[in-house]
Design a protein around this motif. Structure first.
Motif, mmCIF file in Angstrom:
data_model
loop_
_atom_site.group_PDB
_atom_site.id
_atom_site.type_symbol
_atom_site.label_atom_id
_atom_site.label_comp_id
_atom_site.label_asym_id
_atom_site.label_seq_id
_atom_site.Cartn_x
_atom_site.Cartn_y
_atom_site.Cartn_z
ATOM 1 N N LEU A 86 0.821 -1.210 0.000
ATOM 2 C CA LEU A 86 0.000 0.000 0.000
ATOM 3 C C LEU A 86 0.858 1.264 0.000
ATOM 4 O O LEU A 86 0.544 2.235 -0.687
ATOM 5 C CB LEU A 86 -0.950 -0.004 1.194
ATOM 6 N N ALA A 87 1.952 1.258 0.757
ATOM 7 C CA ALA A 87 2.843 2.421 0.793
ATOM 8 C C ALA A 87 3.478 2.665 -0.576
ATOM 9 O O ALA A 87 3.630 3.818 -1.001
ATOM 10 C CB ALA A 87 3.924 2.227 1.854
ATOM 11 N N ALA A 88 3.821 1.602 -1.277
ATOM 12 C CA ALA A 88 4.416 1.739 -2.605
ATOM 13 C C ALA A 88 3.449 2.369 -3.595
ATOM 14 O O ALA A 88 3.871 2.964 -4.596
ATOM 15 C CB ALA A 88 4.877 0.371 -3.117
ATOM 16 N N GLN A 89 2.151 2.265 -3.310
ATOM 17 C CA GLN A 89 1.123 2.833 -4.190
ATOM 18 C C GLN A 89 0.546 4.129 -3.624
ATOM 19 O O GLN A 89 -0.443 4.637 -4.144
ATOM 20 C CB GLN A 89 0.010 1.811 -4.395
ATOM 21 N N ASP A 90 1.130 4.645 -2.548
ATOM 22 C CA ASP A 90 0.658 5.878 -1.904
ATOM 23 C C ASP A 90 -0.823 5.815 -1.536
ATOM 24 O O ASP A 90 -1.580 6.774 -1.732
ATOM 25 C CB ASP A 90 0.923 7.113 -2.784
ATOM 26 N N ALA A 91 -1.245 4.685 -0.989
ATOM 27 C CA ALA A 91 -2.646 4.538 -0.571
ATOM 28 C C ALA A 91 -2.940 5.499 0.575
ATOM 29 O O ALA A 91 -2.098 5.710 1.448
ATOM 30 C CB ALA A 91 -2.909 3.104 -0.128
ATOM 31 N N SER A 124 -2.097 -20.606 3.682
ATOM 32 C CA SER A 124 -1.346 -21.306 2.639
ATOM 33 C C SER A 124 -1.057 -20.399 1.454
ATOM 34 O O SER A 124 -0.294 -20.764 0.566
ATOM 35 C CB SER A 124 -2.096 -22.557 2.179
ATOM 36 N N GLY A 125 -1.640 -19.217 1.438
ATOM 37 C CA GLY A 125 -1.377 -18.238 0.379
ATOM 38 C C GLY A 125 -1.857 -16.875 0.812
ATOM 39 O O GLY A 125 -2.855 -16.752 1.531
ATOM 40 N N PHE A 126 -1.124 -15.836 0.392
ATOM 41 C CA PHE A 126 -1.482 -14.469 0.765
ATOM 42 C C PHE A 126 -1.009 -13.524 -0.329
ATOM 43 O O PHE A 126 0.116 -13.640 -0.811
ATOM 44 C CB PHE A 126 -0.829 -14.091 2.095
ATOM 45 N N GLN A 127 -1.891 -12.587 -0.694
ATOM 46 C CA GLN A 127 -1.523 -11.597 -1.707
ATOM 47 C C GLN A 127 -2.385 -10.357 -1.542
ATOM 48 O O GLN A 127 -3.582 -10.460 -1.256
ATOM 49 C CB GLN A 127 -1.719 -12.175 -3.101
ATOM 50 N N VAL A 128 -1.771 -9.195 -1.737
ATOM 51 C CA VAL A 128 -2.488 -7.923 -1.774
ATOM 52 C C VAL A 128 -2.138 -7.267 -3.098
ATOM 53 O O VAL A 128 -0.963 -7.129 -3.445
ATOM 54 C CB VAL A 128 -2.086 -7.000 -0.600
ATOM 55 N N THR A 129 -3.176 -6.874 -3.829
ATOM 56 C CA THR A 129 -2.995 -6.239 -5.131
ATOM 57 C C THR A 129 -3.743 -4.913 -5.138
ATOM 58 O O THR A 129 -4.913 -4.861 -4.764
ATOM 59 C CB THR A 129 -3.566 -7.139 -6.254
ATOM 60 N N VAL A 130 -3.053 -3.847 -5.552
ATOM 61 C CA VAL A 130 -3.678 -2.532 -5.653
ATOM 62 C C VAL A 130 -3.980 -2.267 -7.118
ATOM 63 O O VAL A 130 -3.098 -2.343 -7.967
ATOM 64 C CB VAL A 130 -2.759 -1.423 -5.090
ATOM 65 N N ARG A 131 -5.238 -1.969 -7.389
ATOM 66 C CA ARG A 131 -5.677 -1.601 -8.738
ATOM 67 C C ARG A 131 -6.223 -0.179 -8.648
ATOM 68 O O ARG A 131 -6.465 0.329 -7.550
ATOM 69 C CB ARG A 131 -6.731 -2.582 -9.214
#
Length: 119
Positions: free
Chosen positions: A14-19, A46-53
């Motif tokens: 989130l910081a990389a995308q300036d949320a 068993s899996g984790f991902q956050v994606t900013v669109r």
């Protein structure tokens, strides 16, 4: 993966995308609820991902349990059982994808000003 590790990972994305701070807080709340539930009730993450669109943030948490989350009746005597309600409020586009190795919960939080109010 622990809740703290998941929150740190999400915070970096989130910081990389300036949320904005309010969105970051909501995403971290959803991450905490989903990961803690996977750890407590489903044998761990068993899996984790956050994606900013541009219009949404997508949080995906997988576990090895086929049991689906469900809303608990609200009770002032029970100090837990409200996490799924919080997730569904902050991320109204949440759904569960079952698969051979368990399930993945995909929580979608809108990024625009028309986000739902917090719980």
């Amino acid at each position: 993966m622990s809740c703290a590790e998941a929150r740190d990972s999400a915070r970096r994305v989130l910081a990389a995308q300036d949320a904005p701070p309010a969105l970051t807080d909501d995403v971290l709340t959803v991450v905490s609820e989903l990961v803690s539930n996977a750890v407590r009730h489903a044998g761990g993450v068993s899996g984790f991902q956050v994606t900013v669109r541009p219009d949404r943030v997508v949080v995906e948490v997988s576990d090895r349990s086929a049991l689906l989350p469900h809303l608990q009746p609200a009770s002032p005597r029970t100090p837990s059982g409200f996490g799924w309600r919080v997730v569904r409020t902050l991320a109204p586009g949440t759904f569960v994808r079952s698969h051979r190795n368990g399930k993945t919960i995909i929580a979608t939080l809108p990024t625009r000003a028309d986000r739902p109010p917090g719980p």
